[in-house]
Design a protein around this motif. Structure first.
Motif: not given
Length: 265
Positions: A71, A79-81, A123, A126, A138, A142, A151
């Protein structure tokens, strides 16, 4: 060009440089692609990135490959995973601090941003990174997956015609059809072009530093007067042909062969 992914807001002014990392920096040529890029669209670009090797950084922190997701949070609250295995499997994942020989600008993620080849930007790319954290899933974390995007976000094989432009007028005689193709982290093995739904012809490929960068291609063309439809498709390094099936960008990236109409006089 930095088409990591569409996102709200922008970098806050409070970003500042931290201490210089003791770890050596790595420089790599990597193509980024946004999941919102339509077939033949402009949201793919190549750059030379300089930064910390992300796999080494995580290994030094004791991270194991089966830990789940990485993360990443941004200074603007985004935010991103990222699947952890894509960071640790040997590809050139970076915590980048410079682009094309210059420190990152605020627009491109100063002071640091993620670059994970082979995944769409939402994904993997960032900007204005403030912290990294390991999570099991996630759910609710995310920004774009909470809005219905996939995802998992592996980049699909794509190719586009850049010369001539759509609806261009081309002089009759010797001409050229040219463009780019990409399939990060697999690489491009071949590009084929069809004129007026005729037989597929092998294009000439330019050299590339590795599978994480696009390949430029060209095909000499004897242009005859009239209207013509030009179409392109690519084959990745594993031998898989780019799909002709048309699909929209949502939820995991557009597919289909790019074509342009031109008039030869």
């Amino acid at each position: 060009m930095d088409p990591a992914c569409a996102r709200p807001g922008g970098p806050p002014v409070r970003a500042h440089h931290g201490r210089t990392a003791a770890q050596p920096l790595t420089e790599r040529d990597i193509t980024l692609t946004c999941v919102s890029n339509e077939v033949g669209g402009p949201y793919a670009g190549n750059a030379r990135w300089l930064g910390l090797d992300l796999r080494t950084l995580l290994r030094q922190a004791g991270v194991q490959r089966d830990a789940g997701l990485l993360l990443s949070r941004s200074a603007d609250g985004w935010s991103a995973t990222t699947p952890l295995e894509t960071v640790l499997d040997g590809r050139d994942a970076l915590l980048a601090v410079a682009m094309n020989g210059q420190p990152l600008s605020p627009e491109h993620g100063f002071p640091a941003r993620l670059i994970v080849p082979g995944l769409y930007g939402y994904a993997s790319a960032t900007k204005w990174v403030t912290d990294l954290e390991l999570v099991a899933n996630a759910t609710g974390l995310s920004y774009w997956t909470t809005r219905g995007w996939a995802e998992r976000a592996p980049i699909k094989t794509a190719s586009r015609i850049e010369v001539p432009k759509p609806f261009a007028t081309v002089p009759a005689g010797r001409s050229v059809i040219a463009g780019t193709a990409w399939a990060q982290h697999r690489g491009i093995a071949a590009v084929e072009v069809s004129v007026d739904d005729g037989p597929w012809q092998q294009a000439q490929l330019a050299a590339t530093p590795g599978p994480d960068t696009w390949r430029q291609w060209k095909l000499p063309w004897q242009a005859t007067p009239g209207q013509h439809r030009l179409q392109v498709r690519a084959v990745d390094a594993g031998g898989a042909l780019q799909t002709s099936r048309r699909a929209p960008t949502f939820p995991d990236g557009a597919t289909g062969w790019h074509s342009v109409l031109v008039t030869v006089i």
